[in-house]
Scaffold this active site. Structure first.
Site, PDB file in Angstrom:
ATOM      1  N   ASP A 109       0.729  -1.053   0.347  1.00  0.00           N
ATOM      2  CA  ASP A 109      -0.433  -0.072  -0.181  1.00  0.00           C
ATOM      3  C   ASP A 109       0.981   1.057  -0.113  1.00  0.00           C
ATOM      4  O   ASP A 109       2.254   1.120   0.441  1.00  0.00           O
ATOM      5  CB  ASP A 109      -1.239   0.528   1.416  1.00  0.00           C
ATOM      6  N   GLU A 118      -0.072  -0.661   6.036  1.00  0.00           N
ATOM      7  CA  GLU A 118       1.427  -0.249   7.197  1.00  0.00           C
ATOM      8  C   GLU A 118       0.598   1.815   6.923  1.00  0.00           C
ATOM      9  O   GLU A 118       1.138   1.664   7.926  1.00  0.00           O
ATOM     10  CB  GLU A 118       2.683  -0.686   5.752  1.00  0.00           C
TER      11      GLU A 118
HETATM   12  N1  BES Z   1       8.810   3.484   5.111  1.00  0.00           N
HETATM   13  C1  BES Z   1       8.177   3.631   6.189  1.00  0.00           C
HETATM   14  C2  BES Z   1       8.998   4.489   7.720  1.00  0.00           C
HETATM   15  C3  BES Z   1      10.204   5.042   7.845  1.00  0.00           C
HETATM   16  C4  BES Z   1      10.603   5.713   5.933  1.00  0.00           C
HETATM   17  C5  BES Z   1      11.209   4.538   8.623  1.00  0.00           C
HETATM   18  C6  BES Z   1      12.345   6.033   6.174  1.00  0.00           C
HETATM   19  C7  BES Z   1      12.886   4.917   8.130  1.00  0.00           C
HETATM   20  C8  BES Z   1      13.610   5.542   7.398  1.00  0.00           C
HETATM   21  C9  BES Z   1       6.780   3.495   6.247  1.00  0.00           C
HETATM   22  O1  BES Z   1       5.666   3.508   5.569  1.00  0.00           O
HETATM   23  C10 BES Z   1       6.125   4.645   7.748  1.00  0.00           C
HETATM   24  O2  BES Z   1       5.919   5.916   6.498  1.00  0.00           O
HETATM   25  N2  BES Z   1       6.136   4.592   8.227  1.00  0.00           N
HETATM   26  C11 BES Z   1       4.536   5.897   8.963  1.00  0.00           C
HETATM   27  C12 BES Z   1       3.868   5.803  10.013  1.00  0.00           C
HETATM   28  C13 BES Z   1       2.842   4.668   9.653  1.00  0.00           C
HETATM   29  C14 BES Z   1       1.886   3.757  11.071  1.00  0.00           C
HETATM   30  C15 BES Z   1       1.963   5.436   9.239  1.00  0.00           C
HETATM   31  C16 BES Z   1       5.378   6.510   9.264  1.00  0.00           C
HETATM   32  O3  BES Z   1       6.678   6.972  10.632  1.00  0.00           O
HETATM   33  O4  BES Z   1       4.620   7.927   9.209  1.00  0.00           O
HETATM   34 MN    MN Z   2       7.104   1.450   4.079  1.00  0.00          MN
HETATM   35 MN    MN Z   3       5.319   5.266   4.920  1.00  0.00          MN
END
Ligand code: BES
Ligand code: MN
Ligand code: MN
Length: 454
Positions: A87, A151
């Site tokens: 996603d 995610e």
């Molecule tokens: N892949 C990211 C997280 C990420 C990006 C970690 C770059 C470290 C470096 C993930 O898809 C993401 O965006 N996570 C969200 C949290 C989620 C609960 C929506 C975030 O970090 O905002």
């Molecule tokens: Mn991600």
């Molecule tokens: Mn992300």
């Protein structure tokens, strides 16, 4: 390695397939795209099957489906559980994209599309690395795939899925490519991720929108009130003012701080890249510490009143905001959400009513550099980059990593191939061709070294 040769002979096809996946607007947060999200799940399932995975299944959940597949070759070999997500984040504002978000395009050796890096590009590297290992008879470990579609919306159904599928998901380690490195000539591996506490707030003043001339000056304006309440959540040193907010944090030792700050980082480049003249943050901490080891509080969106064309003289009845707090080890998301709620209610003036609605949350994680999985990832990257990767702290969150440990008893290794310039969640998200192919090249080495070391 034989798998590298296979990659080199199939580069165009591997890219074409990723393009197909990128054309599907699988935005999990928006129910209007439910059908597209399901289509992306089917696409991943079909490609896993074609690559040679067994028991491939698109598992229904209360939300978007989870794609599962496995290849168990030898019960004496370790099993790697590959996690990723198909996603993506919403692509708005569309007008800021140079080319449309779901029409992948190559410019300056980069793939431009929503999800190019996060996480379609990085997740699909695993499908293609698996194909390469299958085709060359070099698969060195058993492998299971769990690719989710929620995610970016908080992984709400993945925890229950893990609990209900403990036996099926049995493995030795989780391998994830959903993070970034320092630079293409400076590989790194994230050994920490921040947690997240996310709330929506509603401030209500008068029981209806009012004429801002007739009532203005005599009745509290909820937007003004909310703006001040948000502004007051940081003091002049950039500290968050919520009582108890920092209580559970384990301060880094001077040694740990020095190690973190020794990573290559150019503050001028950083500012230039973002078009800012000065950075901001908690006094006494470097930029790398501020994003890696310190918690935050950010307003992600704020609305209320009239925002249409022209002007409307209105004193609104309500104001809203979405607020996220990034958490660091030993903070707990439920506790921080509760602290926020009681603080927000306590500082609200009597002239308004406030409501705090918690959204999804997630716990911070730390992964040791002494583990077999870290060492295998380190050696794999060293083999393909010609340089030992540096351990770093990622500022983002992957809430499910803490859950894997809690529910499945599994540690994760975050072998990501993105870069900060990939513009995750932003307009013009991109992913380097170099990074896509380098990932496909490196993953088989991880399998090989993990099997040897385990
Ligand atoms: N892949 C990211 C997280 C990420 C990006 C970690 C770059 C470290 C470096 C993930 O898809 C993401 O965006 N996570 C969200 C949290 C989620 C609960 C929506 C975030 O970090 O905002
Ligand atoms: Mn991600
Ligand atoms: Mn992300």
């Amino acid at each position: 390695m034989k798998s590298t040769e296979f990659l080199n002979n199939n580069k165009d096809r591997f890219l074409g397939e990723l393009f197909e996946l990128l054309r599907i607007p699988s935005i999990s947060a928006d129910s209007a795209y439910k059908h597209d999200v399901a289509q992306a799940a089917d696409f991943v399932a079909e490609k896993l099957r074609a690559a040679g995975a067994d028991k491939v299944e698109v598992c229904k959940t209360d939300g978007h489906p989870i794609v599962y597949g496995e290849k168990l070759i030898d019960s004496n070999l370790p099993t790697i559980l590959v996690y990723g997500h198909y996603d993506v984040q919403p692509a708005v504002p569309l007008e800021l994209w140079t080319t449309p978000p779901f029409e992948p395009t190559i410019r300056n050796e980069r793939i431009y599309a929503r999800g190019a890096c996060d996480d379609k590009g990085q997740m699909y590297m695993h499908v293609k690395a698996f194909e390469a290992m299958m085709q060359t008879g070099t698969l060195a470990c058993n492998v299971k795939f769990m690719i989710e579609g929620e995610e970016e919306a908080g992984s709400g159904n993945l925890g229950p899925f893990c609990i209900a599928n403990k036996e099926r998901l049995k493995a030795d380690v989780v391998l994830i490519s959903d993070t970034s490195m320092i630079a293409n000539d400076t590989p790194s591996i994230d050994v920490g991720l921040r947690g997240l506490s996310y709330v929506e707030v509603e401030v209500t003043g008068p029981n209806k929108d009012l004429h801002s001339g007739v009532y203005g000056g005599a009745v509290a304006n909820p937007i003004n009130v909310l703006a001040k309440m948000i502004a007051d959540m940081h003091d002049e040193n950039g500290h968050i003012t919520i009582p108890g907010f920092y209580d559970d944090i384990i301060e880094q030792t001077d040694e740990e701080k020095a190690a973190l700050n020794s990573a290559p980082f150019d503050l001028n480049e950083y500012k230039k890249d973002l078009g800012i003249d000065e950075v901001w943050g908690e006094k006494g901490y470097s930029t790398l510490e501020r994003t890696g080891t310190r918690p935050t509080l950010d307003c992600n969106g704020i609305w209320g009143g009239y925002i249409g064309e022209g002007s409307k003289t209105v004193l609104p009845s309500k104001a809203f905001a979405k607020i996220s707090m990034r958490l660091v080890p030993n903070q707990n998301s439920d506790k921080i959400t509760a602290l926020f709620k009681s603080y927000f209610e306590s500082v609200a003036p009597k002239s308004v009513k406030v409501e705090v609605r918690p959204h999804h949350g997630g716990e911070p994680v730390l992964t040791p550099t002494t583990s077999i999985e870290y060492k295998a990832a380190e050696k794999a990257m060293e083999a393909t980059f010609g340089k030992k990767p540096i351990p770093t702290r990622g500022g983002g969150s992957i809430p499910i990593v803490a859950l894997f440990e809690k529910e499945l008893g599994l540690k994760s290794v975050l072998m990501g191939f993105g870069l900060d310039i990939d513009a995750l969640h932003s307009p013009n998200e991109s992913y380097g061709l170099f990074n896509y192919y380098k990932g496909i090249e490196t993953i088989p080495y991880f399998f090989k070294y993990y099997a040897e070391m385990k």
